[in-house]
Design an enzyme around this catalytic site. Structure first.
Site, PDB file in Angstrom:
ATOM      1  N   ARG A 124      35.530 -13.152  77.110  1.00 38.56           N
ATOM      2  CA  ARG A 124      35.941 -13.331  75.718  1.00 38.56           C
ATOM      3  C   ARG A 124      36.547 -14.895  74.790  1.00 38.56           C
ATOM      4  NH1 ARG A 124      40.272 -10.054  73.582  1.00 38.56           N
ATOM      5  NH2 ARG A 124      41.634 -10.634  71.658  1.00 38.56           N
ATOM      6  N   TYR A 166      43.461 -21.194  76.411  1.00 35.46           N
ATOM      7  CA  TYR A 166      43.290 -21.125  77.916  1.00 35.46           C
ATOM      8  C   TYR A 166      42.992 -21.930  78.929  1.00 35.46           C
ATOM      9  CZ  TYR A 166      46.720 -17.260  77.539  1.00 35.46           C
ATOM     10  OH  TYR A 166      47.368 -15.990  77.240  1.00 35.46           O
ATOM     11  N   GLN A 208      40.203  -7.944  83.173  1.00 36.20           N
ATOM     12  CA  GLN A 208      40.207  -9.282  82.371  1.00 36.20           C
ATOM     13  C   GLN A 208      40.742 -10.597  83.581  1.00 36.20           C
ATOM     14  OE1 GLN A 208      42.823 -10.659  78.964  1.00 36.20           O
ATOM     15  NE2 GLN A 208      41.241 -11.159  78.008  1.00 36.20           N
TER      16      GLN A 208
END
Length: 191
Positions: A145, A97, A16
């Site tokens: 994601r 994020y 990721q």
């Protein structure tokens, strides 16, 4: 690590890639998750100068050169992940994020080509995704994601998430890994 996984089983291994954005320069999870370091904090960047909390520092609003540098770093990381033998790559656009904060109208208050409506808000995350997709082998899946809702009035919501997912699919995304929330400490999830 990837060689070990591949020689010991038929299992696949993924990686990721993410950028902390305004949640950067913070303590380890077990020392006070998302709280600023007690000293030696480094400057952080975000789509808009909105801190994660009153306790966190105000990020510097990204300019085009910042966006180019971040996009290119993601591309280089994808190339290194392929060279290292990873079988799947996931781009992190969730949990408050950097790329998630572009998507949410609560954290992206820009008035340029990268903010102001859902199309503009998703422009930079899509630029990053497309640049990674261009270097990630077609034979290997790529995932994104997302936080499907911010759990906050006026935030990124399910309708915007579906719209973003359609744009990702049109850009070559194989999998969408759906999570939610974590944009801001005051969000109230519905369990």
């Amino acid at each position: 690590i990837t060689d070990f996984v591949h020689t010991q089983s038929q299992a696949k291994i993924g990686i990721q890639l993410g950028h902390a954005g305004r949640k950067g320069s913070t303590r380890l999870m077990w020392d006070g998750i998302d709280r600023p370091l007690p000293s030696d904090n480094w400057p952080i960047i975000a789509p808009s100068p909105i801190p994660y909390s009153e306790e966190n520092q105000v990020p510097r609003e990204m300019d085009r050169s910042d966006m180019d540098r971040v996009r290119d770093a993601f591309v280089r990381a994808a190339e290194m992940a392929d060279a290292a033998g990873f079988d799947l790559l996931e781009l992190h656009c969730a949990h408050g994020y950097l790329l998630h904060t572009f998507l949410s109208p609560l954290t992206n208050t820009r008035t340029d080509a990268y903010g102001g409506d859902p199309e503009k808000n998703m422009r930079f995350p899509l630029e990053v995704f497309r640049a990674i997709r261009a270097v990630w082998p077609e034979s290997k899946p790529i995932s994104v994601r997302i936080s499907a809702t911010d759990w906050m009035d006026g935030g990124f919501d399910v309708d915007q998430a579906v719209h973003f997912c359609k744009a990702l699919a049109a850009s070559g995304c194989d999998i969408v890994d759906v999570s939610s929330g974590q944009l801001a400490p005051e969000s109230i999830p519905a369990y």
